[in-house]
Scaffold this motif. Structure first.
Motif, short mmCIF file in Angstrom:
data_model
loop_
_atom_site.label_atom_id
_atom_site.label_comp_id
_atom_site.label_asym_id
_atom_site.label_seq_id
_atom_site.Cartn_x
_atom_site.Cartn_y
_atom_site.Cartn_z
N VAL A 185 0.83 -1.21 0.00
CA VAL A 185 0.00 0.00 0.00
C VAL A 185 0.87 1.26 0.00
N PRO A 186 1.90 1.37 0.86
CA PRO A 186 2.76 2.56 0.77
C PRO A 186 3.45 2.69 -0.59
N LEU A 187 3.83 1.57 -1.21
CA LEU A 187 4.46 1.62 -2.53
C LEU A 187 3.50 2.19 -3.56
N ILE A 188 2.25 1.77 -3.52
CA ILE A 188 1.24 2.29 -4.45
C ILE A 188 1.04 3.78 -4.23
N ILE A 189 0.99 4.21 -2.98
CA ILE A 189 0.79 5.63 -2.67
C ILE A 189 1.99 6.46 -3.14
N ILE A 190 3.21 5.96 -2.90
CA ILE A 190 4.41 6.69 -3.31
C ILE A 190 4.48 6.83 -4.84
N VAL A 191 4.18 5.75 -5.55
CA VAL A 191 4.21 5.80 -7.02
C VAL A 191 3.15 6.77 -7.54
N PHE A 192 1.97 6.78 -6.94
CA PHE A 192 0.92 7.70 -7.36
C PHE A 192 1.35 9.16 -7.15
N ILE A 193 1.89 9.46 -5.98
CA ILE A 193 2.34 10.83 -5.70
C ILE A 193 3.46 11.23 -6.66
N TYR A 194 4.40 10.33 -6.90
CA TYR A 194 5.50 10.62 -7.83
C TYR A 194 4.98 10.87 -9.23
N GLN A 195 3.98 10.08 -9.64
CA GLN A 195 3.44 10.24 -10.99
C GLN A 195 2.72 11.57 -11.14
N VAL A 196 2.05 12.02 -10.10
CA VAL A 196 1.32 13.29 -10.17
C VAL A 196 2.26 14.47 -10.00
N LYS A 197 3.14 14.43 -9.02
CA LYS A 197 4.00 15.57 -8.70
C LYS A 197 5.34 15.57 -9.44
N GLY A 198 5.93 14.39 -9.64
CA GLY A 198 7.28 14.33 -10.16
C GLY A 198 7.39 14.15 -11.65
N ASN A 199 6.35 14.45 -12.41
CA ASN A 199 6.39 14.23 -13.85
C ASN A 199 7.14 15.33 -14.59
N GLU A 200 7.33 16.48 -13.97
CA GLU A 200 8.07 17.55 -14.60
C GLU A 200 9.18 18.00 -13.67
N ARG A 201 10.23 18.51 -14.25
CA ARG A 201 11.27 19.11 -13.44
C ARG A 201 11.56 20.49 -13.98
N ILE A 202 12.03 21.35 -13.11
CA ILE A 202 12.29 22.74 -13.48
C ILE A 202 13.80 22.95 -13.48
N ILE A 203 14.31 23.43 -14.61
CA ILE A 203 15.74 23.71 -14.73
C ILE A 203 15.91 25.10 -15.35
N GLY A 204 17.13 25.54 -15.39
CA GLY A 204 17.42 26.84 -15.99
C GLY A 204 17.92 26.70 -17.42
N ALA A 205 17.64 27.70 -18.23
CA ALA A 205 18.10 27.67 -19.62
C ALA A 205 18.23 29.09 -20.15
N TRP A 206 19.16 29.25 -21.07
CA TRP A 206 19.25 30.50 -21.83
C TRP A 206 18.25 30.38 -22.97
N LYS A 207 17.42 31.38 -23.15
CA LYS A 207 16.45 31.31 -24.24
C LYS A 207 16.50 32.58 -25.06
N GLY A 208 16.16 32.41 -26.31
CA GLY A 208 16.17 33.52 -27.25
C GLY A 208 15.71 33.02 -28.61
N SER A 209 16.07 33.74 -29.65
CA SER A 209 15.67 33.32 -30.99
C SER A 209 16.92 33.00 -31.81
#
Length: 115
Positions: free
Chosen positions: A46-70
């Motif tokens: 049960v804790p494994l199922i809960i952890i995987v669910f939370i990771y799938q909802v919250k951990g699907n994106e990560r935020i990093i820095g980048a130089w952007k322009g055209s």
């Protein structure tokens, strides 16, 4: 030789979706459900199922820095994922027109060479 230059700015909040983790999440769900049919399921499954669910909802994106322009040649939006804001030089290719772009001192630079 002609230099094409465009100005870049650093954005430290670029979202990148993590692809390719669906199979691992599915496998962990199956393991958690399988453990629920055993004696230790309440403590591990049960804790494994809960952890995987939370990771799938919250951990699907990560935020990093980048130089952007055209792109100096085609004008398309480009992102150069550098180590941090202090990164001052590098080289990469435009994903749209496939030219070589140099990054130096907050500028994207392409040098066209004529014969």
């Amino acid at each position: 030789m002609e230099k094409l230059v465009s100005v870049a700015c650093y954005d430290k909040n670029i979202n990148i979706a993590n692809e390719g983790r669906g199979a691992l999440n599915g496998l962990l769900y199956l393991i958690g459900i399988s453990l629920c049919f055993t004696g230790i399921g309440a403590f591990v499954g049960v804790p494994l199922i809960i952890i995987v669910f939370i990771y799938q909802v919250k951990g699907n994106e990560r935020i990093i820095g980048a130089w952007k322009g055209s792109c100096p040649k085609c004008g398309g939006d480009i992102f150069w994922y550098a180590g941090n804001e202090e990164t001052k030089q590098g080289n990469f290719q435009c994903p749209i027109c496939n030219i070589s772009i140099d990054f130096y001192d907050s500028k994207f630079i392409h040098e066209e060479k004529f014969n």
